[in-house]
Write a protein that holds these residues in place. Structure first.
Motif, PDB file in Angstrom:
ATOM      1  N   GLN A   7       0.698  -1.594  -0.147  1.00  0.00           N
ATOM      2  CA  GLN A   7       0.336   0.150   0.213  1.00  0.00           C
ATOM      3  C   GLN A   7       1.395   0.921  -0.071  1.00  0.00           C
ATOM      4  O   GLN A   7       2.071   0.875   0.748  1.00  0.00           O
ATOM      5  N   ILE A  11      -1.417   8.368  -2.341  1.00  0.00           N
ATOM      6  CA  ILE A  11      -1.796   8.349  -3.179  1.00  0.00           C
ATOM      7  C   ILE A  11      -1.851   9.257  -3.994  1.00  0.00           C
ATOM      8  O   ILE A  11      -1.876  10.018  -4.220  1.00  0.00           O
ATOM      9  N   ASP A  15       0.393   5.802  -8.579  1.00  0.00           N
ATOM     10  CA  ASP A  15      -0.338   4.693  -7.858  1.00  0.00           C
ATOM     11  C   ASP A  15      -1.170   4.130  -8.474  1.00  0.00           C
ATOM     12  O   ASP A  15      -2.465   4.200  -8.816  1.00  0.00           O
ATOM     13  N   TYR A  16      -1.421   2.448  -8.300  1.00  0.00           N
ATOM     14  CA  TYR A  16      -2.287   1.179  -8.649  1.00  0.00           C
ATOM     15  C   TYR A  16      -2.543   0.524  -7.645  1.00  0.00           C
ATOM     16  O   TYR A  16      -1.404   0.251  -7.210  1.00  0.00           O
ATOM     17  N   SER A  17      -3.580  -0.084  -7.545  1.00  0.00           N
ATOM     18  CA  SER A  17      -3.899  -1.286  -6.494  1.00  0.00           C
ATOM     19  C   SER A  17      -3.473  -2.427  -6.802  1.00  0.00           C
ATOM     20  O   SER A  17      -3.189  -2.948  -5.964  1.00  0.00           O
ATOM     21  N   SER A  24     -10.433   0.198 -14.485  1.00  0.00           N
ATOM     22  CA  SER A  24     -10.904  -0.020 -13.386  1.00  0.00           C
ATOM     23  C   SER A  24     -11.454  -1.288 -12.631  1.00  0.00           C
ATOM     24  O   SER A  24     -12.355  -1.166 -11.590  1.00  0.00           O
ATOM     25  N   ASP A  27      -8.203  -2.254 -10.968  1.00  0.00           N
ATOM     26  CA  ASP A  27      -8.374  -1.584  -9.808  1.00  0.00           C
ATOM     27  C   ASP A  27      -8.831  -0.592  -9.294  1.00  0.00           C
ATOM     28  O   ASP A  27     -10.173  -0.063  -9.334  1.00  0.00           O
ATOM     29  N   VAL A  29      -9.456   1.603  -6.918  1.00  0.00           N
ATOM     30  CA  VAL A  29      -9.023   3.079  -6.451  1.00  0.00           C
ATOM     31  C   VAL A  29      -9.707   4.091  -8.469  1.00  0.00           C
ATOM     32  O   VAL A  29     -10.259   4.420  -8.219  1.00  0.00           O
ATOM     33  N   MET A  32     -13.586   3.674  -8.165  1.00  0.00           N
ATOM     34  CA  MET A  32     -13.785   4.395  -7.567  1.00  0.00           C
ATOM     35  C   MET A  32     -13.955   5.946  -8.039  1.00  0.00           C
ATOM     36  O   MET A  32     -15.212   6.758  -7.743  1.00  0.00           O
ATOM     37  N   MET A  33     -12.918   5.847  -8.541  1.00  0.00           N
ATOM     38  CA  MET A  33     -13.138   7.721  -9.250  1.00  0.00           C
ATOM     39  C   MET A  33     -13.814   6.979 -10.277  1.00  0.00           C
ATOM     40  O   MET A  33     -14.911   8.565 -10.526  1.00  0.00           O
TER      41      MET A  33
END
Length: 92
Positions: A7, A11, A15-17, A24, A27, A29, A32-33
């Motif tokens: 982590q 952010i 950065d990518y999860s 998407s 990832d 994040v 959610m975006m």
């Protein structure tokens, strides 16, 4: 503040999860975006399990995480370790 394993402490746009994925679907994040900024709610998110969690270089398996009241079901075809072999189906 310290972040957990894999982590970022902060952010940023770099950065990518999930290492190796910049979309998407993989990832959370970015999902959610897209939902907040464009009103595009995700149908599912692909979860990844690595062969070695400390290096996150080789994928062991991937599964879809579906929104309630759906759940991931194996379609009986293809590699069960690949997310595209699973579909989101109703629990009821």
């Amino acid at each position: 503040m310290n972040a957990g394993l894999d982590q970022a402490a902060t952010i940023s746009t770099g950065d990518y999860s999930t290492p190796g994925y910049k979309d998407s679907r993989h990832d959370i994040v970015l999902a959610m975006m897209a939902w907040v900024e464009n009103g595009t709610a995700p149908d599912y998110i692909v979860a990844t399990k690595w062969k070695d969690d400390s290096t996150a270089t080789e994928i062991l398996r991937q599964r879809r995480i579906c929104h309630y009241p759906l759940q991931a079901k194996y379609d009986g075809k293809g590699d069960p370790d690949e997310a595209d072999s699973w579909t989101c189906q109703s629990l009821y």
